[in-house]
Motif scaffolding. Structure first.
Motif, PDB file in Angstrom:
ATOM      1  N   VAL A   1       0.849  -1.197   0.000  1.00  0.00           N
ATOM      2  CA  VAL A   1       0.000   0.000   0.000  1.00  0.00           C
ATOM      3  C   VAL A   1       0.884   1.247   0.000  1.00  0.00           C
ATOM      4  O   VAL A   1       1.883   1.304   0.725  1.00  0.00           O
ATOM      5  CB  VAL A   1      -0.910   0.005   1.256  1.00  0.00           C
ATOM      6  CG1 VAL A   1      -1.819   1.220   1.269  1.00  0.00           C
ATOM      7  CG2 VAL A   1      -1.719  -1.270   1.336  1.00  0.00           C
ATOM      8  N   ASP A   2       0.504   2.229  -0.827  1.00  0.00           N
ATOM      9  CA  ASP A   2       1.270   3.474  -0.909  1.00  0.00           C
ATOM     10  C   ASP A   2       0.830   4.385   0.244  1.00  0.00           C
ATOM     11  O   ASP A   2      -0.334   4.792   0.324  1.00  0.00           O
ATOM     12  CB  ASP A   2       0.981   4.149  -2.263  1.00  0.00           C
ATOM     13  CG  ASP A   2       1.932   5.298  -2.509  1.00  0.00           C
ATOM     14  OD1 ASP A   2       2.549   5.780  -1.544  1.00  0.00           O
ATOM     15  OD2 ASP A   2       2.061   5.706  -3.680  1.00  0.00           O
TER      16      ASP A   2
ATOM     17  N   SER B   1      -3.859  -1.733  -4.081  1.00  0.00           N
ATOM     18  CA  SER B   1      -2.723  -2.640  -3.885  1.00  0.00           C
ATOM     19  C   SER B   1      -1.741  -2.424  -5.032  1.00  0.00           C
ATOM     20  O   SER B   1      -2.119  -2.491  -6.197  1.00  0.00           O
ATOM     21  CB  SER B   1      -3.237  -4.072  -3.891  1.00  0.00           C
ATOM     22  OG  SER B   1      -2.162  -4.951  -4.015  1.00  0.00           O
ATOM     23  N   LEU B   2      -0.516  -2.132  -4.674  1.00  0.00           N
ATOM     24  CA  LEU B   2       0.476  -1.841  -5.713  1.00  0.00           C
ATOM     25  C   LEU B   2       1.185  -3.122  -6.130  1.00  0.00           C
ATOM     26  O   LEU B   2       1.437  -3.998  -5.302  1.00  0.00           O
ATOM     27  CB  LEU B   2       1.496  -0.820  -5.208  1.00  0.00           C
ATOM     28  CG  LEU B   2       0.939   0.520  -4.732  1.00  0.00           C
ATOM     29  CD1 LEU B   2       2.077   1.428  -4.304  1.00  0.00           C
ATOM     30  CD2 LEU B   2       0.130   1.193  -5.823  1.00  0.00           C
TER      31      LEU B   2
ATOM     32  N   GLU C   1       5.055  -0.449  -8.734  1.00  0.00           N
ATOM     33  CA  GLU C   1       4.336   0.218  -9.818  1.00  0.00           C
ATOM     34  C   GLU C   1       3.433   1.331  -9.269  1.00  0.00           C
ATOM     35  O   GLU C   1       2.766   1.144  -8.247  1.00  0.00           O
ATOM     36  CB  GLU C   1       3.497  -0.809 -10.572  1.00  0.00           C
ATOM     37  CG  GLU C   1       2.932  -0.277 -11.876  1.00  0.00           C
ATOM     38  CD  GLU C   1       1.973  -1.259 -12.524  1.00  0.00           C
ATOM     39  OE1 GLU C   1       1.971  -1.359 -13.737  1.00  0.00           O
ATOM     40  OE2 GLU C   1       1.223  -1.931 -11.791  1.00  0.00           O
ATOM     41  N   LYS C   2       3.463   2.430  -9.939  1.00  0.00           N
ATOM     42  CA  LYS C   2       2.587   3.578  -9.638  1.00  0.00           C
ATOM     43  C   LYS C   2       2.782   4.159  -8.232  1.00  0.00           C
ATOM     44  O   LYS C   2       1.875   4.781  -7.689  1.00  0.00           O
ATOM     45  CB  LYS C   2       1.113   3.206  -9.815  1.00  0.00           C
ATOM     46  CG  LYS C   2       0.759   2.882 -11.251  1.00  0.00           C
ATOM     47  CD  LYS C   2      -0.682   2.501 -11.363  1.00  0.00           C
ATOM     48  CE  LYS C   2      -1.004   2.085 -12.784  1.00  0.00           C
ATOM     49  NZ  LYS C   2      -2.235   1.350 -12.897  1.00  0.00           N
ATOM     50  N   GLN C   3       3.907   3.935  -7.647  1.00  0.00           N
ATOM     51  CA  GLN C   3       4.123   4.497  -6.316  1.00  0.00           C
ATOM     52  C   GLN C   3       4.397   6.003  -6.430  1.00  0.00           C
ATOM     53  O   GLN C   3       5.147   6.430  -7.311  1.00  0.00           O
ATOM     54  CB  GLN C   3       5.315   3.811  -5.628  1.00  0.00           C
ATOM     55  CG  GLN C   3       5.445   4.247  -4.183  1.00  0.00           C
ATOM     56  CD  GLN C   3       6.638   3.625  -3.483  1.00  0.00           C
ATOM     57  OE1 GLN C   3       7.514   3.065  -4.125  1.00  0.00           O
ATOM     58  NE2 GLN C   3       6.666   3.725  -2.183  1.00  0.00           N
TER      59      GLN C   3
ATOM     60  N   ASN D   1      -0.447   7.768  -0.827  1.00  0.00           N
ATOM     61  CA  ASN D   1      -1.668   7.801  -1.620  1.00  0.00           C
ATOM     62  C   ASN D   1      -2.591   6.693  -1.147  1.00  0.00           C
ATOM     63  O   ASN D   1      -2.575   5.581  -1.678  1.00  0.00           O
ATOM     64  CB  ASN D   1      -1.287   7.616  -3.116  1.00  0.00           C
ATOM     65  CG  ASN D   1      -2.501   7.574  -4.000  1.00  0.00           C
ATOM     66  OD1 ASN D   1      -3.588   8.024  -3.621  1.00  0.00           O
ATOM     67  ND2 ASN D   1      -2.342   7.010  -5.183  1.00  0.00           N
ATOM     68  N   ARG D   2      -3.386   7.009  -0.149  1.00  0.00           N
ATOM     69  CA  ARG D   2      -4.247   5.989   0.443  1.00  0.00           C
ATOM     70  C   ARG D   2      -5.325   5.523  -0.531  1.00  0.00           C
ATOM     71  O   ARG D   2      -5.969   4.507  -0.320  1.00  0.00           O
ATOM     72  CB  ARG D   2      -4.903   6.509   1.731  1.00  0.00           C
ATOM     73  CG  ARG D   2      -3.956   6.807   2.855  1.00  0.00           C
ATOM     74  CD  ARG D   2      -3.124   5.623   3.298  1.00  0.00           C
ATOM     75  NE  ARG D   2      -3.888   4.491   3.782  1.00  0.00           N
ATOM     76  CZ  ARG D   2      -3.356   3.374   4.283  1.00  0.00           C
ATOM     77  NH1 ARG D   2      -2.050   3.245   4.341  1.00  0.00           N
ATOM     78  NH2 ARG D   2      -4.109   2.386   4.691  1.00  0.00           N
ATOM     79  N   GLU D   3      -5.532   6.321  -1.579  1.00  0.00           N
ATOM     80  CA  GLU D   3      -6.557   5.938  -2.571  1.00  0.00           C
ATOM     81  C   GLU D   3      -6.156   4.640  -3.275  1.00  0.00           C
ATOM     82  O   GLU D   3      -6.984   3.837  -3.643  1.00  0.00           O
ATOM     83  CB  GLU D   3      -6.684   7.026  -3.653  1.00  0.00           C
ATOM     84  CG  GLU D   3      -6.894   8.434  -3.112  1.00  0.00           C
ATOM     85  CD  GLU D   3      -8.203   8.575  -2.385  1.00  0.00           C
ATOM     86  OE1 GLU D   3      -9.237   8.441  -3.058  1.00  0.00           O
ATOM     87  OE2 GLU D   3      -8.183   8.793  -1.151  1.00  0.00           O
ATOM     88  N   SER D   4      -4.847   4.493  -3.458  1.00  0.00           N
ATOM     89  CA  SER D   4      -4.388   3.315  -4.201  1.00  0.00           C
ATOM     90  C   SER D   4      -4.715   2.072  -3.376  1.00  0.00           C
ATOM     91  O   SER D   4      -4.643   2.090  -2.146  1.00  0.00           O
ATOM     92  CB  SER D   4      -2.887   3.397  -4.436  1.00  0.00           C
ATOM     93  OG  SER D   4      -2.219   3.290  -3.214  1.00  0.00           O
TER      94      SER D   4
END
Ligand SMILES: Nc1ncnc2c1ncn2[C@@H]1O[C@H](COP(=O)(O)OP(=O)(O)OP(=O)(O)O)[C@@H](O)[C@H]1O
Length: 955
Positions: free
Chosen positions: A168-169, A177-178, A191-193, A172-175
């Motif tokens: 989890v980022d 699962s990375l 990815e996408k961090q 960015n709590r919205e994300s």
């Protein structure tokens, strides 16, 4: 100082190292720094709870490197253990930072990756310690940045947590699962961090505060604010020398600050439901960390054999920090309490293994594209300027030689012109003498003619008479003057005397011609030597050409280079590099020769110029000044070529003199031969016939010679230029091939990395023993997580001790348990609505069965062991002397309770075997009883039966 400048595009191009360790990057080979992980132990003070329970401090600290257990309750003595540093409960966090983290943390400022993490049981003080370490590191880093004024720093911040094996980022709590990706350049990336540019120290502290607030925290029996996830704060530091320094490289490194979740026992944390699930995930991922550390320490700290980095997300993310391109510090935290002695021992075992692990950190250099571009542009301008104005120092000898030759040529030319003038003058005098002789001869028979008499009597008025026999006024005047001179010198009009004088004159003229020829020969020699100078250059060029051809032969690289292995690839690159430098130096040599020859040609008299200067007078009939007024006698007229005559009013039409050479005289062999033969030809005889040896105009020869020389020089230059161009193309081709090789290196490494991960069986030969140890460790953990019967565990543990024939049984057991574990984990993740009665019942029935089994075993403690045996066991297992029933149960509850502690596992198996009458010889059970078929937990009866049947079978 530019701190926190937002960067929207990739700042730099990262150049890979030849190493396969992900995350290692550099452009220039930096020294690899091999060092052991820095391992320190921190023991916190007793917590208020522990104090209230009158818990005791179980450890002693004989010195700053050693920890040893106290001998309380006559228990097993543990230790001494020694580490880089041991911090007792009185030590402050700043001391822990100074001794156990500072050095590693600051490495990141110098381009070396750094990782600091805390490991330990729940509530042992990991978060407490890491918060202090992070704060000190931030202060220290900014302190250093402020002092390092010559560099620009850019800091970037990111943070994540691994909660129930989900990344989890934290920015960015919205994300949700990375995903983790394998990047061939950077290693494992998230990815996408989100990565935020840090503006200043305060901004960084705010970011850290934010992620702390976002972290998963929960209350357990041991810790009111227990971290339920692993947290990784990552600070990326890039620094480069300030602009205009010409330096194109910058340092790039990451500092990982890792606060792991704590290992925990469900019995101690009283975990159930969510906490139980969290605990099982935490324990599992910590198990992979210990496995990785154990493997690395077994292989002498080197990364050999299969290291199970991919077994958990935590170890994947920390791959570079565990045995890779990073300096690493581990702070192992301990509770001092006697009640946590066993867990503390586990932590110390982990720390002991970690001490043996070696990392291979190196300075990560990156090339900033902008700076590289600037640098290259500058270099191009410099080279262009060099080409335009060649460096005089390039060929100083050749240059001075050329200047010297030029001076000589100029001098010789002047002398030659002088000689030519003298020769022409002598010829015209000869002509006049011949005519006057004819006239004199005529007068021998018929008496002197009136004109001759006039001439000889030399009356001034006669000058006005235009003599038909004299071609020019100049000739006439000159003749008259000379005749007067002859008359004066001989003081006689005797014709025989005159003839004698004429003969003398003719002889002198021949001498003059010879001298002129000699001078021309000298000139020719000079030119020839001049040509030798250029011939030297030509030889050099020829030598260079042959070298180049040789080089072309050697460097004949196929378009598609076949790379068999890394070693041949490196050889190929080395060969390519050496040829590249050869070509560059040859090219440089050629450039120098080319410049020298250009200059040589520039300094030669131009063909056109000389042609103009020599042909113009014949066209325009230019009248040259020539003084005879002071020449009172003939010897004065005929001078040495080295004593030039002074100009005078006496005029000769040069065109006439030039035109005296008959046209057929030009047709003599080739230009060069003609030139040489003409120079050695004697002076024209007194009759006008042009014999094969007759002399041609020397100015025509000069022209030819210059034309030839110029042409040869131009040819040379043309071929040099062609070769230089060819060489440049060759260098470009080599560059391209080098690029091709680099691409192949990358591909090869990527393939190796993929195959490395893909198939364990393809690894370098692992001894069965190591595989066995690894699998058994996993099985023990999975038994624990899946609540498998203790009797089953004991039987399996005692039967399969590493015989090669055990392999298949271990394989099946592992697969069975893995399937079961995943199935249970899947059930745990599903929402309650989706869980059927059966599904929900699996876990609870297993736990219930296990509980029943423990009760059963507790009863057998009385029936199977005598009082003395029991007492010994109670002492060994730290069972306080309470009520009988409780002591037995307490003892059994401790059996198989700590899968990470092999001592516990061994002792547990021994006790259970004794209680159920099972012995290692396999008297009551055979290996074949562990069926190789797969037991599916979906068959509820079979699953529950696994526990119960094995109990019934063997009790
Ligand atoms: N060195 C110390 N000095 C004083 N108090 C400490 C020290 N270390 C830890 N503590 C206290 O002990 C308690 C537990 O510490 P902490 O939460 O840091 O443990 P933890 O190992 O991170 O636990 P978990 O794994 O459950 O998250 C906290 O109340 C903390 O303030």
């Amino acid at each position: 100082m530019v701190i926190g400048t937002p960067v929207t595009t990739p700042l730099s191009k990262i150049v890979r190292t030849p190493s396969r360790v992900p995350g290692s990057r550099r452009t220039t080979p930096s020294k690899i720094r091999e060092e052991k992980i820095l391992v320190t132990i921190r023991v916190r003070p007793l917590s208020p709870k522990e104090q209230a329970a009158y818990d005791l401090i179980a450890w002693d600290f004989p010195d700053e490197q050693t920890i040893v257990s106290k001998n309380l309750n006559h228990e097993r003595h543990t230790g001494p253990y020694s580490f880089d540093y041991v911090f007792d409960p009185t030590c402050s966090t700043s001391k822990v930072y100074e001794q156990g983290a500072r050095d590693v943390a600051l490495s990141a400022l110098n381009g070396i990756n750094a990782t600091i993490f805390a490991y330990g049981q729940t509530s042992s003080g990991k978060t407490f310690t890491m918060r202090g370490i992070t704060e000190s590191a931030v202060n220290d880093i900014y302190g250093r940045i402020k002092l390092t004024t010559e560099r620009d720093f850019v800091l970037k911040f990111s943070a994540l947590e691994i909660y129930n094996e989900t990344v989890v980022d934290l920015l960015n709590r919205e994300s949700v699962s990375l995903r983790l990706l394998d990047d061939p350049e950077k290693g494992v990336i998230v990815e996408k961090q989100v990565e935020e540019i840090v503006k200043d120290e305060e901004h960084l502290k705010t970011l850290i505060g934010t992620v702390e607030a976002h972290r998963q925290v929960g209350e357990t029996a041991l810790n009111d604010k227990s971290s339920r996830s692993h947290q990784i704060i990552r600070l990326t530091i890039e620094s480069s020398i300030r602009e205009n320094s010409g330096c194109v490289k910058s340092f790039l490194a990451t500092l990982n600050l890792v606060d792991l979740a704590g290992s925990e026992r469900a019995s101690q944390t009283s975990a159930d439901g969510t906490r139980l699930k969290e605990g099982s995930h935490i324990n599992r991922s910590l198990l992979t960390v210990t496995n990785v550390i154990r493997k690395l320490s077994c292989s002498g700290g080197k990364r050999s054999g299969h290291i199970p980095y991919r077994d958990s997300k935590l170890t994947r993310i920390l791959q570079a920090s565990l045995g890779g391109n990073s300096r690493t510090a581990i702070i192992c935290t301990l509770s001092p309490a006697l009640s946590h002695l066993e867990q503390s021992r586990n932590t110390l075992c982990f720390a002991t293994s970690a001490k043996e692990v070696t990392t291979t950190a190196q300075v990560n250099m990156v090339v900033a594209e902008k700076q590289l571009l600037k640098h290259l542009q500058k270099e191009v301008s410099r080279l262009e300027a060099e080409l335009r104005s060649p460096d005089p120092a390039a060929s100083p000898c050749l240059r001075s030689l050329l200047i010297e030759k030029e001076r000589k040529i100029q001098k010789m030319e002047e002398e030659m012109n002088e000689l030519k003038r003298q020769r022409d003058l002598a010829q015209s005098q000869l002509e006049l003498e011949r005519r006057s002789k004819k006239e004199l001869k005529g007068s021998d028979h018929h008496g002197p003619s009136r004109q001759v008499v006039k001439c000889l009597s030399f009356t001034p008025e006669d000058e006005e008479v235009s003599g038909a026999s004299l071609s020019t006024n100049l000739g006439r005047k000159s003749l008259l003057e000379r005749q007067a001179a002859i008359r004066r010198s001989t003081n006689s009009t005797n014709p025989s005397m005159l003839v004698h004088e004429i003969r003398k004159l003719e002889m002198r003229q021949r001498q003059l011609g010879d001298e002129a020829n000699h001078a021309l020969q000298l000139l020719h020699k000079e030119f020839a030597s001049h040509r030798i100078g250029s011939q030297g250059a030509t030889e050099t060029i020829a030598k260079l050409f042959s070298e180049i051809k040789e080089l072309q032969k050697i460097s004949c690289i196929p378009e598609q280079i076949e790379i068999k292995d890394k070693a041949s690839l490196k050889e190929e690159i080395a060969r390519l590099r050496s040829q590249e430098s050869n070509i560059a130096s040859l090219e440089q040599k050629l450039e120098n020769v080319q410049r020298s020859i250009d200059e040589l040609v520039m300094h030669l008299p131009s063909c056109h110029e000389s042609a103009d200067s020599r042909t113009a007078p014949s066209k325009k009939k230019r009248v040259l000044p020539f003084n005879l007024s002071n020449t009172s006698n003939i010897p004065n007229i005929i001078r040495s070529p080295c004593s030039p005559m002074s100009p005078s009013s006496c005029n000769i039409v040069e065109g006439e003199i030039e035109n005296r050479a008959p046209p057929e005289c030009n047709n003599v062999g080739s230009a060069g031969d003609s030139f040489c033969s003409q120079l050695s030809t004697p002076v024209k005889s007194k009759d006008d016939n042009c014999t094969p040896g007759s002399r041609q105009s020397n100015s025509v020869n000069m022209k030819k010679m210059q034309t030839m020389f110029k042409k040869a020089a131009e040819d040379n230059i043309r071929s040099i230029k062609a070769y230089v161009t060819e060489l440049k193309e060759r260098v470009a081709k080599l560059q391209y091939q080098k690029q091709l090789l680099v691409c192949q290196v990358l591909e090869l490494e990527a393939n190796e990395a993929a195959s490395d991960e893909a198939d364990i069986s393809d690894q370098s030969p692992l001894s069965w023993h190591l595989v066995f140890e690894d699998q058994r460790q996993q099985i023990i953990m999975l038994w624990h997580l899946c609540h498998v019967s203790l009797v089953h565990r004991t039987q399996f543990y005692m039967l399969f001790k590493g015989d090669p024939s055990d392999q298949i049984y271990l394989e099946v057991e592992l697969r069975r348990l893995t399937w079961l574990d995943e199935h249970l984990a899947g059930l745990g993740n599903a929402s309650p609505a989706l869980l059927g009665d059966d599904a929900a019942g699996y876990v609870s029935s297993s736990i219930k069965a296990l509980k029943q089994e423990r009760e059963y075993l507790a009863k057998r403690v009385s029936s199977k062991l005598n009082a003395e045996e029991r007492e010994m066991l109670y002492v060994k297992w730290d069972i306080p002397p309470d009520g009988k029933q409780r002591r037995r149960l307490q003892l059994v509850n401790k059996l198989w309770s700590d899968p990470l502690n092999m001592q516990n596992v061994r002792d547990s198996a021994e006790v259970v075997a004794k209680l159920v009458g099972f012995c290692e010889t396999g008297e009551h059970v055979s290996k074949e009883m562990f069926q190789l078929n797969f037991v599916s937990p979906s068959d509820k009866k079979t699953w529950i039966g696994w526990n119960l049947i094995s109990n019934l079978l063997h009790l």
